[in-house]
Design a protein around this motif. Structure first.
Motif, PDB file in Angstrom:
ATOM      1  N   THR A  76     -23.565 -18.262 -34.202  1.00 20.54           N
ATOM      2  CA  THR A  76     -22.605 -18.550 -33.259  1.00 20.54           C
ATOM      3  C   THR A  76     -23.631 -19.349 -32.078  1.00 20.54           C
ATOM      4  N   ALA A  77     -24.484 -18.181 -31.871  1.00 21.77           N
ATOM      5  CA  ALA A  77     -25.239 -18.616 -31.105  1.00 21.77           C
ATOM      6  C   ALA A  77     -25.780 -20.515 -30.513  1.00 21.77           C
ATOM      7  N   ASP A  78     -26.236 -20.551 -32.451  1.00 21.29           N
ATOM      8  CA  ASP A  78     -26.245 -22.043 -32.214  1.00 21.29           C
ATOM      9  C   ASP A  78     -25.107 -22.711 -32.007  1.00 21.29           C
ATOM     10  N   VAL A  79     -23.867 -22.370 -32.260  1.00 21.13           N
ATOM     11  CA  VAL A  79     -23.185 -23.041 -31.892  1.00 21.13           C
ATOM     12  C   VAL A  79     -22.976 -23.567 -30.612  1.00 21.13           C
ATOM     13  N   ILE A  80     -23.033 -22.310 -29.817  1.00 17.97           N
ATOM     14  CA  ILE A  80     -22.917 -22.403 -28.274  1.00 17.97           C
ATOM     15  C   ILE A  80     -23.926 -23.256 -27.846  1.00 17.97           C
ATOM     16  N   ASP A  81     -24.835 -23.776 -28.152  1.00 21.33           N
ATOM     17  CA  ASP A  81     -26.168 -24.502 -28.182  1.00 21.33           C
ATOM     18  C   ASP A  81     -25.220 -25.829 -28.332  1.00 21.33           C
ATOM     19  N   ALA A  82     -24.764 -26.080 -29.085  1.00 24.38           N
ATOM     20  CA  ALA A  82     -24.447 -27.582 -30.121  1.00 24.38           C
ATOM     21  C   ALA A  82     -23.026 -27.988 -29.303  1.00 24.38           C
ATOM     22  N   VAL A  83     -22.447 -27.273 -28.773  1.00 27.66           N
ATOM     23  CA  VAL A  83     -21.373 -27.942 -27.797  1.00 27.66           C
ATOM     24  C   VAL A  83     -21.765 -28.363 -26.899  1.00 27.66           C
TER      25      VAL A  83
ATOM     26  N   LEU B 188     -21.800 -36.663 -26.234  1.00 22.37           N
ATOM     27  CA  LEU B 188     -22.169 -37.369 -27.659  1.00 22.37           C
ATOM     28  C   LEU B 188     -20.816 -37.216 -28.313  1.00 22.37           C
ATOM     29  N   LEU B 189     -20.300 -38.302 -28.739  1.00 26.52           N
ATOM     30  CA  LEU B 189     -19.265 -38.765 -30.029  1.00 26.52           C
ATOM     31  C   LEU B 189     -19.949 -37.337 -31.291  1.00 26.52           C
ATOM     32  N   THR B 190     -18.638 -36.412 -31.735  1.00 26.08           N
ATOM     33  CA  THR B 190     -18.705 -35.361 -32.064  1.00 26.08           C
ATOM     34  C   THR B 190     -18.080 -34.577 -33.529  1.00 26.08           C
ATOM     35  N   ALA B 191     -18.705 -34.477 -34.439  1.00 30.43           N
ATOM     36  CA  ALA B 191     -17.687 -34.429 -35.895  1.00 30.43           C
ATOM     37  C   ALA B 191     -17.985 -32.714 -36.064  1.00 30.43           C
ATOM     38  N   VAL B 192     -17.232 -31.606 -36.744  1.00 27.28           N
ATOM     39  CA  VAL B 192     -17.820 -30.367 -37.122  1.00 27.28           C
ATOM     40  C   VAL B 192     -16.854 -30.506 -38.339  1.00 27.28           C
ATOM     41  N   ARG B 193     -18.017 -30.279 -38.810  1.00 30.31           N
ATOM     42  CA  ARG B 193     -17.688 -29.642 -40.842  1.00 30.31           C
ATOM     43  C   ARG B 193     -17.360 -27.742 -41.010  1.00 30.31           C
TER      44      ARG B 193
ATOM     45  N   ALA C  51      -6.959 -13.244 -35.189  1.00 27.02           N
ATOM     46  CA  ALA C  51      -8.162 -13.686 -34.320  1.00 27.02           C
ATOM     47  C   ALA C  51      -9.167 -14.520 -35.028  1.00 27.02           C
ATOM     48  N   VAL C  52      -9.347 -15.111 -33.898  1.00 25.63           N
ATOM     49  CA  VAL C  52     -10.073 -16.051 -34.338  1.00 25.63           C
ATOM     50  C   VAL C  52     -11.201 -16.003 -32.819  1.00 25.63           C
ATOM     51  N   GLU C  53     -12.436 -16.047 -33.122  1.00 24.10           N
ATOM     52  CA  GLU C  53     -13.782 -16.325 -32.622  1.00 24.10           C
ATOM     53  C   GLU C  53     -14.115 -18.256 -32.029  1.00 24.10           C
ATOM     54  N   ILE C  54     -13.687 -18.720 -31.089  1.00 27.11           N
ATOM     55  CA  ILE C  54     -14.036 -19.782 -30.794  1.00 27.11           C
ATOM     56  C   ILE C  54     -15.077 -20.754 -29.971  1.00 27.11           C
ATOM     57  N   VAL C  55     -15.729 -20.979 -29.255  1.00 25.38           N
ATOM     58  CA  VAL C  55     -16.227 -21.862 -28.916  1.00 25.38           C
ATOM     59  C   VAL C  55     -15.704 -23.380 -28.301  1.00 25.38           C
ATOM     60  N   THR C  56     -14.935 -22.682 -27.014  1.00 16.59           N
ATOM     61  CA  THR C  56     -14.572 -24.299 -26.469  1.00 16.59           C
ATOM     62  C   THR C  56     -15.513 -25.368 -25.547  1.00 16.59           C
TER      63      THR C  56
ATOM     64  N   GLY D  41     -11.929 -26.597 -30.105  1.00 16.92           N
ATOM     65  CA  GLY D  41     -12.804 -26.067 -30.219  1.00 16.92           C
ATOM     66  C   GLY D  41     -13.588 -25.532 -31.759  1.00 16.92           C
ATOM     67  N   VAL D  42     -15.188 -25.282 -31.679  1.00 16.72           N
ATOM     68  CA  VAL D  42     -15.677 -24.994 -32.964  1.00 16.72           C
ATOM     69  C   VAL D  42     -15.811 -23.337 -33.005  1.00 16.72           C
ATOM     70  N   VAL D  43     -14.285 -23.356 -34.184  1.00 13.15           N
ATOM     71  CA  VAL D  43     -13.496 -21.214 -34.433  1.00 13.15           C
ATOM     72  C   VAL D  43     -15.280 -21.364 -35.570  1.00 13.15           C
ATOM     73  N   THR D  44     -16.016 -19.886 -34.773  1.00 14.84           N
ATOM     74  CA  THR D  44     -17.087 -19.154 -35.557  1.00 14.84           C
ATOM     75  C   THR D  44     -16.336 -18.534 -36.399  1.00 14.84           C
ATOM     76  N   ALA D  45     -15.975 -17.735 -36.554  1.00 13.77           N
ATOM     77  CA  ALA D  45     -15.148 -16.188 -36.797  1.00 13.77           C
ATOM     78  C   ALA D  45     -14.029 -16.559 -37.040  1.00 13.77           C
ATOM     79  N   PHE D  46     -12.941 -16.396 -38.167  1.00 13.87           N
ATOM     80  CA  PHE D  46     -11.204 -15.834 -38.607  1.00 13.87           C
ATOM     81  C   PHE D  46     -11.495 -14.523 -38.576  1.00 13.87           C
ATOM     82  N   GLU D  47     -10.874 -14.694 -38.977  1.00  8.89           N
ATOM     83  CA  GLU D  47     -10.303 -12.275 -38.731  1.00  8.89           C
ATOM     84  C   GLU D  47      -8.571 -12.588 -39.253  1.00  8.89           C
ATOM     85  N   PHE D  48      -8.593 -12.447 -41.232  1.00 16.03           N
ATOM     86  CA  PHE D  48      -7.474 -12.881 -41.259  1.00 16.03           C
ATOM     87  C   PHE D  48      -6.763 -11.199 -41.819  1.00 16.03           C
TER      88      PHE D  48
END
Ligand code: FAD
Length: 484
Positions: free
Chosen positions: A72-79, A87-92, A184-189, A217-224
């Protein structure tokens, strides 16, 4: 040597949101190198080419910089990097977008393929899944506890893109779409905040994430919420020859009207590949595959799915009781990353009347390539019982879907794309007008009405949520919702 782990990097030109370019100079790259735990890859780096490959072989794109996040910390820094430099940004996630949304030339790619952890709590039946996991990852862990989360029908598909866009599979009639099973979802907006969204936290965001795609945003975790299932389930997979296709499709259609929610079923016009996974008697032959899974006791399923095996005299009948995980991956061999070029489009349908049936059979038997599928999943059941306004997901009322999945290995892309569009344009008047955006290959600018036709009354609320969480439209490489 990856920038993230090696020698002093060189500067990189990256495309911006406004269509220009910006330079990430040596100093900035050095700073990123010190910050990120996962590798940063540019065009000179080993591993770059493997990292840019996605499912659709037609999508051959070269991002300026790939950030393969380790957590998640990398995702926060990337966003933050993306926003601060525009930057034009794609998420995979799993890279299965047939539209190629998850990779872009000259842009930044936030790649979650290194984040595939799955944790199961058997007591609460909650399954927590990282944002880059595939359905195969989920099925393996969940089945170890006798549980299943409704996912897709190919195990290499990403949990993220499939769930955020809805999610149909073999359990949707019993348990709803994948997004209906989210707790629930955890997401970096876009502003770099890590938020939790659920029925009681950031409720509007949670509403939008259930069907609104990767817009927020980029979802870092899903809870199902998971369900008890398997390990053995009853599955039907019967292949009929071309000469009986019309009769069989009509029989399947009539039978499908009568089935309980435990049954999820689909009919697929296809050519059985010349591959050892297929019995010799069908290899290279045009078939109508009628398939189903019973989400209940296997012996009961055996009785209830019996008609699927007897619509006419089959060429081959692969039906039987089998491990749920096996059925979840039977099609994997056919959908190998980067091997097929694909152009898919779909429509929801309120009924399968005679005109729709005639049209589907006619085109199903006239596909321009053996790899192309004309695919009709039965919908309904639990999907339809969720209110249209309860989640962002587009059209819940439909009886079935017509998905025209153009796939090929030759170089006649224009011909195959034109054929898919032709079938869809003929079927349009028989449809609800809405599409399943996860089965659509067109970028929003090519099909400007697609998003509005699909979300209907939910679109206005989606544009307001988009404005609140992503006013600059940083997350635009998706079925894009413009900020209000
Ligand atoms: P990606 O290409 O990684 O991403 C798709 C979209 O989601 C992109 O816009 C991306 O930016 C966004 N995204 C990805 N990860 C994140 C994240 N962590 N946070 C925020 N946004 C993110 N659909 C079904 O419903 N049922 C099926 O059975 C099914 N089978 C399929 C089989 C194949 C072979 C293929 C190619 C597709 C299938 N699909 C199915 C369609 C599938 O749902 C979509 O292609 C979906 O987008 C795939 O998700 P992904 O994570 O693999 O895709």
């Amino acid at each position: 040597m990856p920038i993230g782990r090696g020698e002093k990097p060189m500067s990189i030109e990256v495309e911006t949101l406004s269509g220009g370019t910006t330079t990430l100079d040596d100093e900035k790259l050095e700073e990123l190198r010190m910050t990120f735990r996962g590798p940063l890859l540019s065009q000179q780096d080993d591993g770059y080419d493997e990292s840019r490959v996605v499912y659709n072989g037609m999508v051959d794109r070269r991002p300026a910089l790939i950030v393969r996040c380790s957590g998640t910390a990398d995702v926060i820094d990337a966003v933050n990097l993306a926003r601060e430099h525009g930057l034009l940004t794609a998420v995979r996630g799993g890279g299965h977008s047939v539209a190629g949304h998850s990779v872009h030339d000259r842009g930044l790619l936030i790649d979650l393929s290194g984040m595939r952890g799955v944790w199961v709590d058997p007591d609460s039946r909650v399954v927590r899944v990282q944002g880059g996991a595939t359905w195969g990852d989920v099925d393996r862990e969940a089945q170890a506890f006798g549980l299943a989360v409704p996912g897709g029908v190919v195990s290499t598909t990403g949990v993220a893109g499939l769930t955020l866009g809805g999610g149909y599979g073999w359990l949707h009639r019993k348990y709803g779409l994948s997004c209906d099973n989210l707790r629930a979802v955890e997401i970096v907006t876009a502003d770099g905040r890590l938020l939790r969204a659920s029925e009681s936290e950031n409720e509007d965001l949670f509403w939008g994430l259930r069907g609104g795609g990767g817009n927020f945003g980029v979802v870092t975790a899903f809870e199902f919420t998971a369900h008890a299932l398997g390990p053995i389930v009853m599955c039907a997979a019967t292949m009929y020859g071309e000469s009986s296709a019309d009769e069989v499709f009509r029989a399947w259609r009539d039978w499908a009207e009568t089935v309980p929610d435990e049954v999820t079923t689909r009919a697929i016009f296809w050519t059985a590949p010349e591959d050892p996974h297929m019995p010799p008697q069908v290899q290279g032959r045009q078939v109508l595959l009628t398939a189903a899974m019973y989400a209940g006791p296997p012996d009961e399923g055996e009785r209830i799915l019996q008609p699927v095996r007897q619509f006419a005299t089959p060429l081959v009948d692969l039906s039987g009781q089998m491990p749920y995980r096996m059925f979840q991956s039977v099609l994997d061999f056919f959908f190998v990353k980067g091997e097929l070029s694909s152009y898919w489009k779909s429509l929801f349908m309120n009924e399968l009347g005679d005109r729709a049936t005639d049209l589907i059979v006619k085109h199903g038997l006239a596909r321009t390539t053996p790899q192309t599928m004309v695919h009709v999943p039965l919908l309904g059941g639990a999907v339809n019982r969720v209110g249209q306004g309860d989640t962002a997901f587009g059209d819940r009322g439909a009886h079935c879907m017509l998905s025209v999945d153009g796939n090929w290995v030759d170089h006649n892309s224009a011909e195959h794309i034109a054929w898919v569009r032709h079938v869809i344009s003929e079927a349009e008047e028989l449809s609800t007008g809405a599409s399943y955006l996860n089965f659509d290959s067109d970028a929003p600018e090519k099909s400007p009405d697609l998003v509005s036709a699909t979300f209907g009354e939910n679109l206005q609320r989606l544009t307001e949520i988009k404005k609140r969480y992503d006013p600059q439209n940083l997350f635009r490489l998706n079925a894009n919702i413009a900020p209000a």
